[in-house]
Design a protein around this motif. Structure first.
Motif, PDB file in Angstrom:
ATOM      1  N   ASN A  90       0.823  -1.207   0.000  1.00 10.29           N
ATOM      2  CA  ASN A  90       0.000   0.000   0.000  1.00 10.29           C
ATOM      3  C   ASN A  90       0.862   1.264   0.000  1.00 10.29           C
ATOM      4  O   ASN A  90       0.534   2.248  -0.673  1.00 10.29           O
ATOM      5  N   ALA A  91       1.959   1.233   0.755  1.00 13.44           N
ATOM      6  CA  ALA A  91       2.865   2.385   0.776  1.00 13.44           C
ATOM      7  C   ALA A  91       3.455   2.627  -0.607  1.00 13.44           C
ATOM      8  O   ALA A  91       3.572   3.778  -1.059  1.00 13.44           O
ATOM      9  N   ALA A  92       3.832   1.558  -1.293  1.00 10.17           N
ATOM     10  CA  ALA A  92       4.408   1.686  -2.636  1.00 10.17           C
ATOM     11  C   ALA A  92       3.404   2.284  -3.607  1.00 10.17           C
ATOM     12  O   ALA A  92       3.760   3.102  -4.472  1.00 10.17           O
ATOM     13  N   VAL A 106       1.688   6.759  -7.033  1.00  9.69           N
ATOM     14  CA  VAL A 106       0.630   7.653  -7.509  1.00  9.69           C
ATOM     15  C   VAL A 106       1.067   9.106  -7.366  1.00  9.69           C
ATOM     16  O   VAL A 106       0.835   9.934  -8.255  1.00  9.69           O
ATOM     17  N   GLY A 107       1.747   9.421  -6.259  1.00 13.26           N
ATOM     18  CA  GLY A 107       2.209  10.791  -6.053  1.00 13.26           C
ATOM     19  C   GLY A 107       3.258  11.217  -7.062  1.00 13.26           C
ATOM     20  O   GLY A 107       3.145  12.273  -7.695  1.00 13.26           O
ATOM     21  N   VAL A 118      -5.189   3.067  -5.551  1.00 14.66           N
ATOM     22  CA  VAL A 118      -4.773   4.055  -6.552  1.00 14.66           C
ATOM     23  C   VAL A 118      -5.733   5.244  -6.552  1.00 14.66           C
ATOM     24  O   VAL A 118      -5.318   6.406  -6.570  1.00 14.66           O
ATOM     25  N   PHE A 119      -7.026   4.965  -6.513  1.00 11.82           N
ATOM     26  CA  PHE A 119      -8.024   6.034  -6.510  1.00 11.82           C
ATOM     27  C   PHE A 119      -7.930   6.865  -5.237  1.00 11.82           C
ATOM     28  O   PHE A 119      -7.914   8.104  -5.293  1.00 11.82           O
ATOM     29  N   ALA A 124       0.053   2.471 -11.635  1.00 12.51           N
ATOM     30  CA  ALA A 124       0.794   3.230 -10.629  1.00 12.51           C
ATOM     31  C   ALA A 124       1.635   4.343 -11.238  1.00 12.51           C
ATOM     32  O   ALA A 124       1.688   5.454 -10.715  1.00 12.51           O
ATOM     33  N   PHE A 125       2.305   4.038 -12.351  1.00 13.30           N
ATOM     34  CA  PHE A 125       3.280   4.965 -12.909  1.00 13.30           C
ATOM     35  C   PHE A 125       2.836   5.626 -14.211  1.00 13.30           C
ATOM     36  O   PHE A 125       3.576   6.412 -14.784  1.00 13.30           O
ATOM     37  N   GLY A 126       1.657   5.274 -14.700  1.00 13.98           N
ATOM     38  CA  GLY A 126       1.217   5.848 -15.955  1.00 13.98           C
ATOM     39  C   GLY A 126       1.736   5.041 -17.134  1.00 13.98           C
ATOM     40  O   GLY A 126       2.260   3.932 -16.985  1.00 13.98           O
TER      41      GLY A 126
END
Length: 313
Positions: A67-69, A74-75, A130-131, A213-215
């Protein structure tokens, strides 16, 4: 024989009985505490993760690491600076202990305990890490000067918590996690499999999670191929993000920050995605030898232009 009056009849002492009750209660509380600790951190032989080094470390479970990853990825995929990731991680540590829980105060749910009734999304959306992470960053980005505010103030502007100072105690652990998961601290996060067998993963799911996660990225290898190569972007050192903050330069001689972000995301998610091996910049982490952390890889695995991920079969 004469009768013995109530006033002269010997009374059995209550002290031994009270002592036995107190001892039994103490044992029960100790058992409950042990169960809670085992659930949160994992017992002996259970899989676990660690970030940092020496006396400055934080230990957590593979579920929390995954979850932290996701929160971090996302950030950074939105161009948010490391400080924003630290704020988000500290908030999730306080609100849910980095667990995607289905309960909370009133209708609160998920990693950030967001409420459907307050416009954060549907229940299903909020329970998607992610959301929910994206919604947190959406609100954080609207806080003027958030990167220069004390963490408690920035988090409170988003969360509106009844206990705003509670976020402060999580800042050191959140900072360790953010440094590793944004790639600034190379090879500083590792996970062990313990006595749990590595479960098989799905290469298609791993590729999908990378993109979520990374697009959009070009991921080499397709279909059911277990080996996935993810290209590393060549980013300029000290590139600025929102609020004028910088992600910082590259780890000298140890690959790029972008590469270590990808590599440590993969290790943090290895347990949930069924990953057998992650290789980057001459270092390798493998589930089979996870107790050794990041090891020196063979000469053929020294590439720093891509992260190689092998899915367990």
């Amino acid at each position: 024989m004469g009768c013995v009056s109530e006033s002269t009849r010997p009374r059995r002492s209550l002290r031994p009985r009270r002592l036995r009750i107190a001892v039994a209660l103490g044992v029960l509380l100790a058992v409950v505490a042990y169960v809670v600790v085992q659930y949160v951190t994992g017992g002996k032989g259970a899989p676990q993760c660690v970030v940092g080094s020496g006396n400055n470390t934080y230990r957590f479970t593979p579920e929390q690491a995954s979850n932290a990853a996701t929160i971090s990825a996302v950030g950074t995929s939105r161009g948010m600076p490391e400080r924003a990731v630290t704020i988000a991680l500290a908030t999730a540590l306080q609100e849910s202990a980095l667990r995607n829980i289905r309960y909370g105060d009133r209708d609160s749910l998920g990693l950030f305990q967001q409420r459907p009734s307050q416009g954060w999304g549907t229940e299903a959306q909020i329970l998607d890490p992610v959301f929910s992470a994206g919604k947190f960053y959406d609100h954080l980005a609207k806080v003027p000067g958030y990167s220069r505010l004390p963490l408690t103030v920035a988090a409170q502007r988003v969360q509106r918590s009844g206990f705003p100072q509670a976020y402060a105690k999580h800042e050191p652990d959140a900072a360790l996690l953010a440094a590793a998961l944004t790639g600034r601290a190379a090879a500083s996060l590792t996970c062990t499999s313990g006595s749990t067998p590595v479960r098989a993963g799905d290469p298609a799911k791993v590729r999908a999670e990378l993109r979520r996660a990374f697009g959009t990225r070009t991921v080499a290898g397709g279909g059911s191929a277990p080996d996935i190569a993810v290209p590393v972007r060549a980013a300029a050192a000290g590139s600025a993000g929102p609020e004028g903050a910088t992600r910082g330069g590259e780890p000298p001689g140890e690959g790029s920050r972008d590469g270590w972000e990808l590599a440590q995301w993969a290790v943090a998610r290895a347990g949930t995605l069924g990953l057998a091996e992650v290789t980057y910049a001459g270092r390798v982490w493998s589930a089979a030898e996870s107790q050794d952390g990041w090891r020196t890889a063979g000469s053929g695995a020294s590439r720093s232009d891509e992260v190689r991920i092998r899915v367990a079969r």
